[in-house]
Design a protein around this motif. Structure first.
Motif, PDB file in Angstrom:
ATOM      1  N   ASN A  26       0.872  -1.081   0.139  1.00 31.03           N
ATOM      2  CA  ASN A  26      -0.053  -0.137   0.104  1.00 31.03           C
ATOM      3  C   ASN A  26       0.736   1.246  -0.028  1.00 31.03           C
ATOM      4  OD1 ASN A  26      -1.325  -2.342   2.269  1.00 31.03           O
ATOM      5  ND2 ASN A  26      -2.986  -1.382   0.681  1.00 31.03           N
ATOM      6  N   ASN A  27       1.906   1.181   0.594  1.00 32.56           N
ATOM      7  CA  ASN A  27       2.876   2.323   0.618  1.00 32.56           C
ATOM      8  C   ASN A  27       2.610   3.407   1.584  1.00 32.56           C
ATOM      9  OD1 ASN A  27       5.409   2.518  -0.758  1.00 32.56           O
ATOM     10  ND2 ASN A  27       4.795   4.261  -1.874  1.00 32.56           N
ATOM     11  N   ASP A  28       1.488   3.065   2.366  1.00 35.39           N
ATOM     12  CA  ASP A  28       0.782   4.108   3.296  1.00 35.39           C
ATOM     13  C   ASP A  28       1.481   4.429   4.322  1.00 35.39           C
ATOM     14  OD1 ASP A  28      -1.123   4.720   1.406  1.00 35.39           O
ATOM     15  OD2 ASP A  28      -2.587   2.965   2.211  1.00 35.39           O
ATOM     16  N   GLN A  29       2.493   3.440   4.894  1.00 36.56           N
ATOM     17  CA  GLN A  29       2.958   3.670   6.304  1.00 36.56           C
ATOM     18  C   GLN A  29       4.542   3.538   6.241  1.00 36.56           C
ATOM     19  OE1 GLN A  29       2.044   0.120   8.835  1.00 36.56           O
ATOM     20  NE2 GLN A  29       2.608   1.165  10.780  1.00 36.56           N
ATOM     21  N   ASN A  30       5.076   4.514   6.961  1.00 34.20           N
ATOM     22  CA  ASN A  30       6.728   4.606   6.895  1.00 34.20           C
ATOM     23  C   ASN A  30       6.909   3.681   8.085  1.00 34.20           C
ATOM     24  OD1 ASN A  30       9.282   5.317   7.193  1.00 34.20           O
ATOM     25  ND2 ASN A  30       8.979   7.521   7.589  1.00 34.20           N
ATOM     26  N   ALA A  31       7.457   2.567   8.091  1.00 35.42           N
ATOM     27  CA  ALA A  31       7.916   1.746   9.001  1.00 35.42           C
ATOM     28  C   ALA A  31       9.115   2.254   9.908  1.00 35.42           C
ATOM     29  CB  ALA A  31       8.145   0.532   8.557  1.00 35.42           C
ATOM     30  N   ALA A  32       9.821   3.400   9.282  1.00 35.51           N
ATOM     31  CA  ALA A  32      10.969   3.856   9.854  1.00 35.51           C
ATOM     32  C   ALA A  32      10.785   5.304  10.406  1.00 35.51           C
ATOM     33  CB  ALA A  32      12.066   3.754   9.082  1.00 35.51           C
ATOM     34  N   ASP A  33       9.532   5.797  10.723  1.00 36.35           N
ATOM     35  CA  ASP A  33       9.449   6.850  11.205  1.00 36.35           C
ATOM     36  C   ASP A  33       9.861   7.271  12.401  1.00 36.35           C
ATOM     37  OD1 ASP A  33       7.528   5.427  12.707  1.00 36.35           O
ATOM     38  OD2 ASP A  33       5.944   6.890  12.172  1.00 36.35           O
ATOM     39  N   LEU A  34      10.448   6.296  13.269  1.00 38.31           N
ATOM     40  CA  LEU A  34      10.907   6.446  14.719  1.00 38.31           C
ATOM     41  C   LEU A  34      12.408   6.737  14.488  1.00 38.31           C
ATOM     42  CD1 LEU A  34       8.798   4.181  16.856  1.00 38.31           C
ATOM     43  CD2 LEU A  34       8.416   6.747  16.616  1.00 38.31           C
ATOM     44  N   VAL A  35      13.068   6.352  13.405  1.00 33.23           N
ATOM     45  CA  VAL A  35      14.619   6.266  13.270  1.00 33.23           C
ATOM     46  C   VAL A  35      14.983   7.669  12.932  1.00 33.23           C
ATOM     47  CG1 VAL A  35      16.532   5.399  12.010  1.00 33.23           C
ATOM     48  CG2 VAL A  35      14.506   3.976  12.187  1.00 33.23           C
ATOM     49  N   ILE A  36      15.632   8.197  14.218  1.00 28.46           N
ATOM     50  CA  ILE A  36      16.020   9.632  14.000  1.00 28.46           C
ATOM     51  C   ILE A  36      17.505   9.753  13.207  1.00 28.46           C
ATOM     52  CG2 ILE A  36      14.971  10.270  16.262  1.00 28.46           C
ATOM     53  CD1 ILE A  36      17.438  10.042  17.800  1.00 28.46           C
ATOM     54  N   GLU A  37      17.784  10.975  12.874  1.00 29.20           N
ATOM     55  CA  GLU A  37      19.024  11.196  12.091  1.00 29.20           C
ATOM     56  C   GLU A  37      20.273  10.687  12.618  1.00 29.20           C
ATOM     57  OE1 GLU A  37      21.338  14.726   9.649  1.00 29.20           O
ATOM     58  OE2 GLU A  37      19.754  15.379  11.156  1.00 29.20           O
ATOM     59  N   GLY A  38      20.497  11.064  13.893  1.00 28.20           N
ATOM     60  CA  GLY A  38      21.670  10.412  14.705  1.00 28.20           C
ATOM     61  C   GLY A  38      21.760   8.993  14.655  1.00 28.20           C
ATOM     62  N   ASN A  39      20.647   8.195  14.802  1.00 29.23           N
ATOM     63  CA  ASN A  39      20.616   6.713  15.044  1.00 29.23           C
ATOM     64  C   ASN A  39      20.748   6.044  13.394  1.00 29.23           C
ATOM     65  OD1 ASN A  39      20.298   7.108  17.617  1.00 29.23           O
ATOM     66  ND2 ASN A  39      18.294   6.038  17.553  1.00 29.23           N
ATOM     67  N   ARG A  40      20.395   6.969  12.179  1.00 25.72           N
ATOM     68  CA  ARG A  40      20.542   6.469  11.282  1.00 25.72           C
ATOM     69  C   ARG A  40      22.151   6.476  10.844  1.00 25.72           C
ATOM     70  NH1 ARG A  40      21.635   9.389   6.633  1.00 25.72           N
ATOM     71  NH2 ARG A  40      21.148  11.344   7.432  1.00 25.72           N
ATOM     72  N   LYS A  41      22.674   7.669  10.972  1.00 23.91           N
ATOM     73  CA  LYS A  41      24.042   7.856  10.854  1.00 23.91           C
ATOM     74  C   LYS A  41      25.003   6.599  11.699  1.00 23.91           C
ATOM     75  CE  LYS A  41      24.071  12.666   9.458  1.00 23.91           C
ATOM     76  NZ  LYS A  41      24.548  13.973  10.024  1.00 23.91           N
TER      77      LYS A  41
END
Length: 371
Positions: free
Chosen positions: A330-345
Motif C-alpha cells: 500500500n505504501n501508506d506507512q513509514n515503518a522507519a518513522d521513529l529512526v532519528i537522524e543520529g541513529n541513522r548515521k
C-alpha cells in the motif's frame, strides 16, 4: 540578533553532535581492536601444561552460509513450536471477545531468529467493537488465563499510534508476545503477507534478511522503541537493495485496501509481476557471498537517505533527517518513522560499513561474530 543567536546555537549543537558521532565510532573501533588482540593473544603455558601449537589458531568448521544460518541464527524448532502453542492458547483465551487472531512479523515471514518475538494482530469480527485496554487486557489478566499461558511477570499496555499489549510467557523459553488491534495494524497484515510471498519465492532474499536482522539485533540498536530499525525495516532495506541490483521487479502499489491471500485480487496481483524465484545458481555459496556484499554496498552508497519504497516512485526524494521506509503493497506507512537522524548515521550506516568490511574479509567469521 535573535536569528544570529539561534544560528550560533544550531551550529554549536551540530558541532557537538559531529564530535559525539566521531567519538562513538573511534571508541567502537578501539574496542574491536582490543577484542581482536585478546583473541589472538598467546599466553605462556605453565611448566605442567603442554604448550599450544602457535599455528593452531581458532578454526571454524567448514559449513555453508545457508547451513550456518539455519543451525545458528534461525529460531530453533522447539521455540517455534512453543510460539505456535502460545498462539493457540491466546486464541482460546480470547474466543469470547468476538475477535480472531493473525500472525504478523517474523513468524509470518519465516524469518524468526533466536531472539524474535511473536507479533499478533487482533481482528474484531464484523459488528464487534473490541478495545485492547478494556476488553482484551482484563481477560489476559485473569488468574486462570495467566496460568494457562504460563505468563512470567506483568502484562504491560503501551500507548501510542498503535497501542500494544506486551507479555512474556513460556517459562524458561521466555516467549515475548505483542498484541495489537487491527486498524493501522491491518496494514501490517497486508505487508506481512506481501513479504512472505516475496521471501518464499526468493530464498536468497530470505537468507540476506535473516543475516542483516541478526547483525542489527546483536548490535543492540534494533527495534522501533529504541528509535532504531525494526525487522520490517531491515526486510524492506534488503528488498529495496535487491531491486536496485535488478534482482527483484518493481511492484505496483495496491490501492484497494488490504491485500492478503483471501482477497480476490491476490492471484491477479502476483501474476502481473515478474517475480522470478531463486534458482540453484542464486543459492550457490560464491553467489550468495557476492550478492550479500552488493546488498550491503548498495545500502551504504545510499547512506539510507533515500526514501525506500518497493514501488519505485519515491527514490528521488532525499531525506534531511532519519529514514523513510514505506511498507508494501500500500505504501501508506513509514515503518522507519521513529529512526532519528543520529541513529541513522551512527547505528545504521556506520555498522553497515563495518559489516561489509568483515563480510568481505571472512563471511563465516562474520556469521560467527553475530550468532
Amino acid at each position: 540578533m535573535a536569528d544570529q543567536r539561534l544560528h550560533q546555537f544550531n551550529t554549536g549543537v551540530q558541532l557537538m553532535y559531529d564530535s559525539c558521532e566521531t567519538s562513538y565510532w573511534y571508541l567502537y573501533e578501539q574496542i574491536r581492536n582490543v577484542a581482536e588482540g585478546w583473541r589472538n593473544l598467546q599466553l605462556p603455558a605453565g611448566d605442567d601444561v603442554e604448550h599450544p601449537d602457535p599455528h593452531n589458531d581458532t578454526t571454524i568448521d567448514h559449513t555453508s552460509v545457508t547451513e550456518f544460518v539455519a543451525s545458528n541464527i534461525l529460531m530453533p524448532e522447539e521455540k517455534l513450536q512453543a510460539y505456535r502453542e502460545l498462539y493457540d492458547k491466546l486464541e482460546d483465551a480470547l474466543k469470547n471477545c468476538g475477535v480472531s487472531l493473525r500472525f504478523v512479523g517474523s513468524l509470518l515471514h519465516d524469518t524468526a531468529l533466536t531472539g524474535s518475538d511473536l507479533d499478533i494482530i487482533i481482528v474484531p469480527k464484523v459488528g464487534v467493537d473490541t478495545n485492547l485496554l478494556n476488553d482484551v487486557l482484563p481477560v489476559l489478566q485473569r488468574q486462570h488465563v495467566r496460568q494457562a499461558l504460563n505468563i512470567n511477570g506483568n502484562i504491560n499496555y503501551r500507548r501510542g499510534r498503535v497501542p500494544i499489549v506486551l507479555l512474556q510467557a513460556g517459562g524458561r523459553l521466555k516467549l515475548q508476545a505483542d498484541l495489537s488491534i487491527a486498524g493501522v495494524g491491518q496494514l501490517s497484515l497486508s505487508c506481512g503477507h506481501f513479504i512472505k510471498k516475496v521471501l518464499y519465492d526468493r530464498e536468497d532474499a530470505r537468507l540476506f534478511v535473516c543475516i542483516l536482522k541478526q547483525a542489527f539485533m546483536r548490535s543492540g540498536h534494533y527495534h522501533g522503541s529504541k528509535h532504531c530499525v525494526s525487522g520490517v525495516v531491515v526486510t524492506i532495506m534488503v528488498l529495496w537493495s535487491m531491486q536496485k541490483l535488478n534482482m527483484l521487479p518493481v511492484f505496483e502499489r495496491y490501492e484497494r485496501g488490504v491485500l492478503t491471500p483471501d482477497n480476490s485480487d491476490w492471484e491477479g496481483y502476483w501474476q502481473s509481476h515478474r517475480l522470478v524465484p531463486s534458482t540453484p545458481a542464486d543459492m550457490e555459496e560464491d553467489t550468495l557471498i557476492r550478492n550479500f556484499g552488493l546488498v550491503l554496498q548498495t545500502l551504504i552508497d545510499s547512506e539510507c537517505r533515500q526514501v525506500m519504497s518497493l514501488h519505485g516512485n519515491m527514490d528521488h526524494i532525499p531525506l534531511q533527517g532519519g529514514m523513510g521506509v514505506f511498507t508494501p503493497p500500500n505504501n501508506d506507512q513509514n515503518a522507519a518513522d521513529l529512526v532519528i537522524e543520529g541513529n541513522r548515521k551512527c547505528f545504521v550506516v556506520l555498522p553497515l560499513i563495518q559489516w561489509l568490511k568483515e563480510w568481505n574479509d571472512d563471511p563465516m567469521l562474520f556469521l560467527y561474530s553475530i550468532a
